[in-house]
Scaffold this active site. Structure first.
Site, PDB file in Angstrom:
ATOM      1  N   TYR A  72      40.594  35.246  47.713  1.00  0.00           N
ATOM      2  CA  TYR A  72      40.153  36.115  46.606  1.00  0.00           C
ATOM      3  C   TYR A  72      39.970  37.559  47.661  1.00  0.00           C
ATOM      4  CZ  TYR A  72      38.010  39.318  43.478  1.00  0.00           C
ATOM      5  OH  TYR A  72      37.511  40.314  42.774  1.00  0.00           O
ATOM      6  N   LYS A 119      41.284  42.553  42.772  1.00  0.00           N
ATOM      7  CA  LYS A 119      42.483  42.373  42.006  1.00  0.00           C
ATOM      8  C   LYS A 119      43.719  43.206  42.499  1.00  0.00           C
ATOM      9  CE  LYS A 119      41.877  39.347  39.018  1.00  0.00           C
ATOM     10  NZ  LYS A 119      42.798  38.203  39.263  1.00  0.00           N
ATOM     11  N   ASP A 176      43.572  49.678  47.856  1.00  0.00           N
ATOM     12  CA  ASP A 176      42.151  50.031  47.675  1.00  0.00           C
ATOM     13  C   ASP A 176      41.772  49.916  49.187  1.00  0.00           C
ATOM     14  OD1 ASP A 176      39.410  49.823  47.720  1.00  0.00           O
ATOM     15  OD2 ASP A 176      39.375  48.197  46.352  1.00  0.00           O
TER      16      ASP A 176
END
Ligand code: F6R
Ligand code: MG
Ligand code: MG
Length: 374
Positions: free
Chosen positions: A229, A232, A11
């Site tokens: 984090y 995903k 991403d």
């Protein structure tokens, strides 16, 4: 002919937000890979997307973990990142966790699934690409169905080519170790582990008859790599079909039930994995629901003939409908488990930071309740 199929994804910028992909990123990555094809580094390639993930599908003769192929993928991601920055797309360069490429994308942010095989007389392969979920979560259950469940795969029962069974390579992503289960004999042992997909992910499946690789997944856990984090993993998987492997239809059948996976909004929720056609590979409602596309190819002398948009078919409408019903149902739980992930998993989200703020507010159960406001 011996061919390596590498699927490397990252991403590097979302459009709009984390929902989808801007065409300019696909164009830029295509330019980089086309140049590499012209000078013979790769035989062929395709650049696709699912949601906000840029997917590089490449064939070449250099084997898995090749520094030049990984370097090429890195270069394509960097080039696409520049475009994403220029357009101020969301989270530009998000998955490139380091500035310095060190020869292999593993451990640096991108996800990667690669397999090398001697091309059969005809070589059908399916590349699965998911957004808003993780590898074990998306693929453990379907891989079990494809390669071990006779109620899914008729060939396990009625084809001699399949009925010698399959070996499952399972990775413990926390302890960095692996175990092989030989199925059907060791089915129960296999399920004991892969039923906990956040820790145990099926990395690969091999035919017991021929030893040939049948399936490979990307098992990189972004949060474990980055220690925080980042989003995903949005995994990929390659599956070979027909002959000694399940038929294309048996492979796809494993996704006719939209099972619950972790991911979705803020990587913190359970939701159904919805199989969609390329044109619907866009995560909208509550940043989802988690989506999966399937690109079918015939590999021919290293060339990629395709893709066929395998879920772009009314035969999967019912699976999508069920996914939407399940999405409605589970969404009504709002911030409650089991829609929200259990506490141990929330460790890898942005919640712990917030909880720190309340750290000093805890009192012994016996303490009097303070009066007044806070
Ligand atoms: C999930 C995902 C999104 C984001 C959410 C918040 O994998 O990428 O659901 O977590 O859109 O994004 P930020 O924190 O970037 O505003
Ligand atoms: Mg994103
Ligand atoms: Mg994504």
């Amino acid at each position: 002919m011996r061919v390596t199929l590498s699927v490397i994804k990252a991403d590097v910028g979302g459009y709009v937000g984390h929902s989808s992909m801007h065409e300019a990123l696909i164009e830029r990555a295509t330019e980089v890979l086309a140049e590499a094809r012209d000078r013979g580094l790769v035989y062929d390639f395709r650049v696709l997307n699912v949601g906000d993930d840029l997917e590089l599908i490449m064939t070449h003769g250099r084997g898995a973990d090749n520094p030049e192929i990984h370097g090429l993928a890195w270069k394509a991601f960097e080039a696409a990142t520049e475009v994403a920055k220029g357009l101020k797309l969301y989270g530009a360069g998000q998955d490139l966790l380091s500035d310095a490429f060190s020869g292999n994308v593993r451990g640096m942010g991108p996800g990667c699934a690669e397999m090398t095989f001697e091309e059969r007389r005809s070589e059908p392969v399916i590349v699965f690409m998911a957004d808003k979920t993780s590898a074990g979560s998306a693929f453990n259950l379907p891989l079990y169905r494809m390669f071990a469940d006779p109620f899914n795969t008729a060939g396990l029962v009625i084809s001699e080519a399949l009925n010698s069974g399959f070996n499952f390579e399972v990775h413990d992503v926390l302890e960095h170790r692996k175990i092989i289960f030989s199925c059907p004999e060791e089915l129960y042992g296999l399920l004991a582990f892969i039923g906990s997909p956040l820790r145990y992910a099926v990395k690969a499946v091999y035919s017991r008859g021929t030893g040939e690789v049948a399936a490979v997944t990307s098992t990189e856990r972004l949060s474990l790599i980055a220690g925080r984090y980042v989003g995903k993993d949005d995994p990929v998987m390659i599956v070979r079909a027909q002959g000694e492997f399940p038929a294309v239809g048996e492979v796809l059948e494993a996704f006719s039930h939209p099972h619950l996976v972790e991911g979705w909004m803020r990587g913190s929720h359970h939701g159904p994995l919805m199989p969609v056609g390329f044109k619907d590979a866009r995560c909208t409602r509550f940043d989802g629901p988690p989506r999966l596309v399937a690109a079918g190819f015939q590999v021919s002398e290293g060339r990629l003939i395709g893709p066929v948009d395998l879920f772009g078919d009314p035969a999967f409408d019912k699976a999508r409908e069920l996914a939407l019903t399940v999405a409605d149902y589970i969404r009504r739980h709002g911030p409650f488990e089991p829609h929200r992930l259990p506490m141990e998993e929330m460790e890898y989200t942005t919640l712990p930071k917030l909880m720190q703020k309340l750290r000093d507010r805890w009192l012994p159960i016996e303490a009097p309740v303070p009066t007044g406001g806070f």
